[in-house]
Design a protein around this motif. Sequence first.
Motif, PDB file in Angstrom:
ATOM      1  N   ASN A 133      47.059 -22.448  26.967  1.00  0.00           N
ATOM      2  CA  ASN A 133      46.548 -23.696  27.517  1.00  0.00           C
ATOM      3  C   ASN A 133      45.077 -23.800  27.128  1.00  0.00           C
ATOM      4  OD1 ASN A 133      45.689 -25.876  29.015  1.00  0.00           O
ATOM      5  ND2 ASN A 133      46.870 -25.310  30.833  1.00  0.00           N
ATOM      6  N   ALA A 134      44.797 -24.580  26.125  1.00  0.00           N
ATOM      7  CA  ALA A 134      43.436 -24.675  25.602  1.00  0.00           C
ATOM      8  C   ALA A 134      42.468 -25.244  26.635  1.00  0.00           C
ATOM      9  CB  ALA A 134      43.415 -25.522  24.333  1.00  0.00           C
ATOM     10  N   GLU A 135      42.922 -26.196  27.415  1.00  0.00           N
ATOM     11  CA  GLU A 135      42.047 -26.800  28.421  1.00  0.00           C
ATOM     12  C   GLU A 135      41.693 -25.798  29.516  1.00  0.00           C
ATOM     13  OE1 GLU A 135      39.608 -29.562  30.217  1.00  0.00           O
ATOM     14  OE2 GLU A 135      40.467 -29.529  28.208  1.00  0.00           O
ATOM     15  N   ALA A 136      42.669 -25.031  29.979  1.00  0.00           N
ATOM     16  CA  ALA A 136      42.404 -24.001  30.983  1.00  0.00           C
ATOM     17  C   ALA A 136      41.480 -22.922  30.416  1.00  0.00           C
ATOM     18  CB  ALA A 136      43.703 -23.379  31.470  1.00  0.00           C
ATOM     19  N   ALA A 137      41.667 -22.575  29.141  1.00  0.00           N
ATOM     20  CA  ALA A 137      40.794 -21.590  28.507  1.00  0.00           C
ATOM     21  C   ALA A 137      39.369 -22.119  28.424  1.00  0.00           C
ATOM     22  CB  ALA A 137      41.320 -21.250  27.113  1.00  0.00           C
ATOM     23  N   ARG A 138      39.229 -23.404  28.102  1.00  0.00           N
ATOM     24  CA  ARG A 138      37.892 -24.006  28.047  1.00  0.00           C
ATOM     25  C   ARG A 138      37.231 -23.981  29.410  1.00  0.00           C
ATOM     26  NH1 ARG A 138      35.301 -28.399  29.286  1.00  0.00           N
ATOM     27  NH2 ARG A 138      37.125 -29.450  30.136  1.00  0.00           N
ATOM     28  N   LEU A 139      37.999 -24.302  30.455  1.00  0.00           N
ATOM     29  CA  LEU A 139      37.455 -24.286  31.810  1.00  0.00           C
ATOM     30  C   LEU A 139      37.122 -22.876  32.277  1.00  0.00           C
ATOM     31  CD1 LEU A 139      39.758 -26.971  33.473  1.00  0.00           C
ATOM     32  CD2 LEU A 139      37.355 -27.209  32.794  1.00  0.00           C
ATOM     33  N   ALA A 140      37.788 -21.872  31.692  1.00  0.00           N
ATOM     34  CA  ALA A 140      37.513 -20.480  32.032  1.00  0.00           C
ATOM     35  C   ALA A 140      36.296 -19.939  31.284  1.00  0.00           C
ATOM     36  CB  ALA A 140      38.726 -19.620  31.729  1.00  0.00           C
ATOM     37  N   GLY A 141      35.697 -20.744  30.412  1.00  0.00           N
ATOM     38  CA  GLY A 141      34.482 -20.340  29.737  1.00  0.00           C
ATOM     39  C   GLY A 141      34.663 -19.867  28.307  1.00  0.00           C
ATOM     40  N   ILE A 142      35.839 -20.030  27.763  1.00  0.00           N
ATOM     41  CA  ILE A 142      36.096 -19.626  26.383  1.00  0.00           C
ATOM     42  C   ILE A 142      35.722 -20.776  25.458  1.00  0.00           C
ATOM     43  CG2 ILE A 142      37.887 -18.966  24.736  1.00  0.00           C
ATOM     44  CD1 ILE A 142      39.398 -17.699  27.102  1.00  0.00           C
ATOM     45  N   ASP A 143      34.972 -20.472  24.420  1.00  0.00           N
ATOM     46  CA  ASP A 143      34.636 -21.477  23.417  1.00  0.00           C
ATOM     47  C   ASP A 143      35.866 -21.668  22.521  1.00  0.00           C
ATOM     48  OD1 ASP A 143      33.572 -23.178  21.571  1.00  0.00           O
ATOM     49  OD2 ASP A 143      31.868 -21.892  21.034  1.00  0.00           O
ATOM     50  N   VAL A 144      36.676 -22.669  22.846  1.00  0.00           N
ATOM     51  CA  VAL A 144      37.964 -22.881  22.190  1.00  0.00           C
ATOM     52  C   VAL A 144      37.774 -23.194  20.713  1.00  0.00           C
ATOM     53  CG1 VAL A 144      40.029 -24.339  22.165  1.00  0.00           C
ATOM     54  CG2 VAL A 144      39.068 -23.596  24.337  1.00  0.00           C
ATOM     55  N   ARG A 145      36.786 -23.996  20.373  1.00  0.00           N
ATOM     56  CA  ARG A 145      36.565 -24.345  18.967  1.00  0.00           C
ATOM     57  C   ARG A 145      36.221 -23.109  18.141  1.00  0.00           C
ATOM     58  NH1 ARG A 145      32.366 -28.821  18.387  1.00  0.00           N
ATOM     59  NH2 ARG A 145      32.941 -28.506  16.218  1.00  0.00           N
ATOM     60  N   ARG A 146      35.359 -22.250  18.671  1.00  0.00           N
ATOM     61  CA  ARG A 146      34.991 -21.036  17.954  1.00  0.00           C
ATOM     62  C   ARG A 146      36.185 -20.095  17.828  1.00  0.00           C
ATOM     63  NH1 ARG A 146      30.177 -17.890  20.318  1.00  0.00           N
ATOM     64  NH2 ARG A 146      29.124 -19.758  19.628  1.00  0.00           N
ATOM     65  N   GLN A 147      36.964 -19.959  18.892  1.00  0.00           N
ATOM     66  CA  GLN A 147      38.139 -19.082  18.854  1.00  0.00           C
ATOM     67  C   GLN A 147      39.149 -19.581  17.821  1.00  0.00           C
ATOM     68  OE1 GLN A 147      38.232 -16.263  20.516  1.00  0.00           O
ATOM     69  NE2 GLN A 147      40.265 -15.667  19.860  1.00  0.00           N
ATOM     70  N   ARG A 148      39.369 -20.880  17.779  1.00  0.00           N
ATOM     71  CA  ARG A 148      40.279 -21.440  16.780  1.00  0.00           C
ATOM     72  C   ARG A 148      39.744 -21.233  15.363  1.00  0.00           C
ATOM     73  NH1 ARG A 148      42.282 -27.015  19.663  1.00  0.00           N
ATOM     74  NH2 ARG A 148      43.839 -26.019  20.992  1.00  0.00           N
ATOM     75  N   LEU A 149      38.438 -21.360  15.190  1.00  0.00           N
ATOM     76  CA  LEU A 149      37.836 -21.110  13.884  1.00  0.00           C
ATOM     77  C   LEU A 149      38.094 -19.668  13.452  1.00  0.00           C
ATOM     78  CD1 LEU A 149      35.989 -21.996  11.504  1.00  0.00           C
ATOM     79  CD2 LEU A 149      34.094 -21.084  12.871  1.00  0.00           C
ATOM     80  N   TYR A 150      37.873 -18.724  14.356  1.00  0.00           N
ATOM     81  CA  TYR A 150      38.139 -17.321  14.033  1.00  0.00           C
ATOM     82  C   TYR A 150      39.609 -17.098  13.692  1.00  0.00           C
ATOM     83  CZ  TYR A 150      33.523 -16.140  15.927  1.00  0.00           C
ATOM     84  OH  TYR A 150      32.178 -16.054  16.157  1.00  0.00           O
ATOM     85  N   LEU A 151      40.491 -17.765  14.426  1.00  0.00           N
ATOM     86  CA  LEU A 151      41.926 -17.611  14.158  1.00  0.00           C
ATOM     87  C   LEU A 151      42.308 -18.199  12.808  1.00  0.00           C
ATOM     88  CD1 LEU A 151      43.314 -18.311  17.710  1.00  0.00           C
ATOM     89  CD2 LEU A 151      43.332 -16.141  16.489  1.00  0.00           C
ATOM     90  N   TYR A 152      41.709 -19.344  12.456  1.00  0.00           N
ATOM     91  CA  TYR A 152      41.974 -19.922  11.136  1.00  0.00           C
ATOM     92  C   TYR A 152      41.431 -19.020  10.022  1.00  0.00           C
ATOM     93  CZ  TYR A 152      43.663 -24.318  13.080  1.00  0.00           C
ATOM     94  OH  TYR A 152      44.396 -25.271  13.734  1.00  0.00           O
ATOM     95  N   LEU A 153      40.276 -18.415  10.249  1.00  0.00           N
ATOM     96  CA  LEU A 153      39.722 -17.477   9.268  1.00  0.00           C
ATOM     97  C   LEU A 153      40.633 -16.263   9.102  1.00  0.00           C
ATOM     98  CD1 LEU A 153      35.925 -17.557  10.203  1.00  0.00           C
ATOM     99  CD2 LEU A 153      36.976 -18.440   8.129  1.00  0.00           C
TER     100      LEU A 153
END
Length: 144
Positions: free
Chosen positions: A25-45
Amino acid sequence: IVTILGWFVLNRTTFGRRTVAVGGNAEAARLAGIDVRRQRLYLYLLSGLCCGIAAFLLIVLSGSGQNTNGNLYELDAIAAAIIGGTLLTGGRSTITGSVLGVLIFTTITNIFALNNLQSDVQQIAKGAIIVAAVLVQRRTTSTT
């Protein structure tokens, strides 16, 4: 080795926990303080790196680099993941389930090859297996 390493990263590191959170759940992760955009960037890399390694191994295996190498492998990857229990909607999957899905789907592909099925028929059969697996998945997730 890759399976053990993947399991370790997903289950024992903060990167893995963040990955599971963003996938669930990306929205819940964002609300938990995770930088979702950065995490997705790392995953794409990481995905690009793994694709590059796989492409290199495929070139070594086939002995040449052609644009048709690996054609329709994405269908096999999706089918193996779905057979292994990965939800298309996200949020639930296991490394061991994916490995089992790969083994099952590879066995099915080998049976097709041993029976001399044409490649078109093989692709249709693989598509039917994916559709059947998705229907079973939807039925089991809607009842739980």
